[in-house]
Design a protein around this motif. Structure first.
Motif, PDB file in Angstrom:
ATOM      1  N   UNK A   1       0.834  -1.202   0.000  1.00 45.43           N
ATOM      2  CA  UNK A   1       0.000   0.000   0.000  1.00 45.43           C
ATOM      3  C   UNK A   1       0.870   1.253   0.000  1.00 45.43           C
ATOM      4  N   UNK A   2       1.817   1.296   0.908  1.00 49.84           N
ATOM      5  CA  UNK A   2       2.697   2.461   0.989  1.00 49.84           C
ATOM      6  C   UNK A   2       3.462   2.665  -0.302  1.00 49.84           C
ATOM      7  N   UNK A   3       3.865   1.575  -0.922  1.00 47.29           N
ATOM      8  CA  UNK A   3       4.611   1.683  -2.176  1.00 47.29           C
ATOM      9  C   UNK A   3       3.775   2.392  -3.243  1.00 47.29           C
ATOM     10  N   UNK A   4       2.459   2.277  -3.155  1.00 53.01           N
ATOM     11  CA  UNK A   4       1.593   2.960  -4.116  1.00 53.01           C
ATOM     12  C   UNK A   4       1.436   4.434  -3.786  1.00 53.01           C
ATOM     13  N   UNK A   5       1.504   4.751  -2.496  1.00 53.39           N
ATOM     14  CA  UNK A   5       1.217   6.121  -2.057  1.00 53.39           C
ATOM     15  C   UNK A   5       2.459   7.000  -2.053  1.00 53.39           C
ATOM     16  N   UNK A   6       3.591   6.407  -1.785  1.00 56.16           N
ATOM     17  CA  UNK A   6       4.837   7.166  -1.674  1.00 56.16           C
ATOM     18  C   UNK A   6       5.789   6.684  -2.766  1.00 56.16           C
ATOM     19  N   UNK A   7       5.920   7.467  -3.843  1.00 56.26           N
ATOM     20  CA  UNK A   7       6.735   7.017  -4.974  1.00 56.26           C
ATOM     21  C   UNK A   7       8.166   6.677  -4.579  1.00 56.26           C
ATOM     22  N   UNK A   8       8.738   7.452  -3.669  1.00 55.04           N
ATOM     23  CA  UNK A   8      10.108   7.185  -3.238  1.00 55.04           C
ATOM     24  C   UNK A   8      10.234   5.813  -2.613  1.00 55.04           C
ATOM     25  N   UNK A   9       9.352   5.530  -1.668  1.00 55.40           N
ATOM     26  CA  UNK A   9       9.390   4.212  -1.049  1.00 55.40           C
ATOM     27  C   UNK A   9       9.059   3.131  -2.065  1.00 55.40           C
ATOM     28  N   UNK A  10       8.138   3.448  -2.960  1.00 59.25           N
ATOM     29  CA  UNK A  10       7.758   2.466  -3.970  1.00 59.25           C
ATOM     30  C   UNK A  10       8.965   1.983  -4.756  1.00 59.25           C
ATOM     31  N   UNK A  11       9.804   2.904  -5.149  1.00 63.23           N
ATOM     32  CA  UNK A  11      10.984   2.505  -5.908  1.00 63.23           C
ATOM     33  C   UNK A  11      11.909   1.612  -5.077  1.00 63.23           C
ATOM     34  N   UNK A  12      12.159   2.050  -3.833  1.00 67.55           N
ATOM     35  CA  UNK A  12      12.989   1.217  -2.956  1.00 67.55           C
ATOM     36  C   UNK A  12      12.402  -0.176  -2.803  1.00 67.55           C
ATOM     37  N   UNK A  13      11.125  -0.209  -2.580  1.00 64.23           N
ATOM     38  CA  UNK A  13      10.458  -1.476  -2.305  1.00 64.23           C
ATOM     39  C   UNK A  13      10.536  -2.412  -3.511  1.00 64.23           C
ATOM     40  N   UNK A  14      10.218  -1.878  -4.690  1.00 65.52           N
ATOM     41  CA  UNK A  14      10.205  -2.723  -5.886  1.00 65.52           C
ATOM     42  C   UNK A  14      11.621  -3.161  -6.245  1.00 65.52           C
ATOM     43  N   UNK A  15      12.550  -2.207  -6.223  1.00 61.27           N
ATOM     44  CA  UNK A  15      13.905  -2.543  -6.667  1.00 61.27           C
ATOM     45  C   UNK A  15      14.611  -3.481  -5.700  1.00 61.27           C
ATOM     46  N   UNK A  16      14.510  -3.184  -4.413  1.00 56.96           N
ATOM     47  CA  UNK A  16      15.300  -3.969  -3.471  1.00 56.96           C
ATOM     48  C   UNK A  16      14.551  -5.187  -2.949  1.00 56.96           C
ATOM     49  N   UNK A  17      13.425  -4.949  -2.302  1.00 58.00           N
ATOM     50  CA  UNK A  17      12.726  -6.063  -1.663  1.00 58.00           C
ATOM     51  C   UNK A  17      12.175  -7.038  -2.710  1.00 58.00           C
ATOM     52  N   UNK A  18      11.331  -6.524  -3.582  1.00 61.35           N
ATOM     53  CA  UNK A  18      10.770  -7.410  -4.599  1.00 61.35           C
ATOM     54  C   UNK A  18      11.850  -7.887  -5.563  1.00 61.35           C
TER      55      UNK A  18
END
Lengths: 179, 179, 179, 179
Positions: D102-119
């Motif tokens: 959810x946060x990854x959708x709302x906060x573009x900065x976190x979204x990038x971190x989340x997709x690139x690193x975690x996922x």
DNA sequence: CCCTAATCGAGACGGTACGTCCGGTCTTGTG
DNA sequence: CACAAGACCGGACGTACCGTCTCGATTAGGG
């Protein structure tokens, strides 16, 4: 008894001077309201703890810096020169004085120190001179009027502070004695 | 005279009064230094934003509360009663006055408002009375001496504030006129 | 029975459309995370209460706007065209879809509405088509795979969404049936 | 290897662990939507600034807590055990995963971190295994299908997450290879 | 020539108030 | 009634300082 120092690294006197200067510089630059311990320490190139080790807070730093710098700048030989000098010298210290008086209102502990020591010592000088030169005048009351007028200008209309204003207050004191 | 109200929910006057009271209560209870916007809002049963909507900061809340409450409490008919009343009434407002003067030193914006409006209106009354009753005395100087002495006591020795002290300052003004 | 309306001003259908447009405009302009009810109302030239009167929150506004606009845009005649159209049309709604799925995770109430109604109706269509065209494939599982892949791209790599990707997923479904 | 510590008090590792635990505890107790930096700090017995010093926001705290705790919990030796373990372990982390996505959708900065690193790191493992064990299958596409299906269940029907579902998705991958 | 002890710069720590933003509700006057 | 406007209470946000603490490094005696 002289040094009385045990072991351990001695206090760095240069840091003390740097803190004094930093505090006064920042004070005139941005006002007492924006003065912070951290800002002082940073500008002095000093750790924050070093400030807290020697002074309880920023007000005491400023007070110490002020009394160190302004020591004996004022003639105390006779009433006329004392009052004139007091008014003449005041403009130079307006930012510090305003901050110190403000802090004295907000911090009861500092307030007591400030009134008893800083203000008290100057009151004592004036009252002594009045007692000697104007025996008909109540020294306490004279001190209230002189310093009251002085501080009122410092706090609310610093641009009006001049040596000439000191003369007017002196005239006031003398008119009191003649009653 | 139309009231000038546009659309929208009107300001809650009861909240305004509650904020005034809360501010003064907390001020005398814990001192201006511990006064907090959040504390005021809490005690008034009001959201914090409601305070910020109407006042820039706690100093203006206190100033507004004070002027609302103290309105017309002081006789302005003649010099003697004005000065006596000013000194007589002062002790009741010492905590507020100390806080306001402190804030005026720390916040230049508030300082200007405070000096021009609050102090200025009182100076104007005194200067007018001096001009009428003591034509030989410079009204500006008289105001400096009277309010200077008053504020000096408020800020440094509030216990000394009495109506009798007002009489002494009146005598001083009259001795000035006789010179 | 036609109007069935009691007294009072009737609901302003134009405001409804303005709110829909405002919500979608702001959504694509600044992202769902910066979308606010107040912002929507302002841009729609509408009171805030008017929004709350019709929808529980911004998510439902967006969902309503989306379903109103996207109604029947997708061919449901056969499996191939449905899946292709679903992937082909998705990029146009990426900002809304991301926001809605995010809100569904944060607000359990909206989550249930969103999953049961919005997602559920699309699942039902797909499951019906699979049941008819690929009798060897479990419709539930097929829906999970198709919509799972679709949403994964929407949420994490929207740039990869193309009609061609729909074909790949269709091939996947058919390979499933052949096992 | 020197540790790389400069001067100053070192980071309190116990506070770090306390923040991690507090975040996860509150997350499962009240949901990501009600998670608050202040709440985390309070429960961890930590100043709010200490959280902000090390993480940009609550999403990164949760992500850090999750990756710290879930490290090496998943077998990466072969495709079968990796996919099974991924589905088997997921239910335990559903609240965190939903919040993070959810946060990854709302906060573009976190979204990038989340997709690139975690996922991204998980995708890399899967793609590597697919490349080795199913040379006929496009690893990118396989990752989309596997993780797509997984996340779709996490976000919309978490009760359906089981190891058995992992087997079904594995069968899907193998049917893809046979085409 | 180490040993003890205090100071130094640096910077993390628990707290507290700040001023802003937004959510959801309410209270006006107007149509 | 609905509507635009806008004030209301509540509460989270991220920042700024406070005064304390804990590091490694430094700088003095005293054994």
């Amino acid at each position: 008894m002289s040094g009385g120092r045990g072991p351990g690294r001695p206090r760095d006197e240069q840091a003390k001077r740097a803190i004094h200067e930093a505090a006064l510089d920042l004070l005139v630059a941005h006002g007492y309201g924006k003065l912070t311990i951290d800002g002082i320490a940073r500008r002095a190139g000093v750790g924050r703890q070093t400030v807290y080790r020697w002074w309880p807070g920023k007000a005491d730093v400023v007070l110490d810096a002020l009394t160190t710098r302004a020591a004996l700048e004022i003639e105390t030989a006779d009433l006329t020169s004392f009052v004139r000098a007091t008014f003449a010298v005041a403009p130079r210290y307006v930012p510090s004085l305003r901050g110190l008086m403000a802090e004295a209102q907000l911090d009861p502990g500092f307030g007591e120190r400030f009134v008893d020591q800083f203000l008290g010592s100057r009151r004592a000088v004036l009252m002594d001179l009045v007692g000697r030169e104007l025996p008909d005048v109540d020294p306490e009351h004279a001190a209230d009027v002189v310093f009251g007028t002085l501080w009122y200008l410092v706090l609310t209309r610093p641009a009006s502070l001049t040596a000439a204003y000191g003369d007017r207050v002196l005239a006031l004191l003398r008119s009191l004695g003649r009653v």
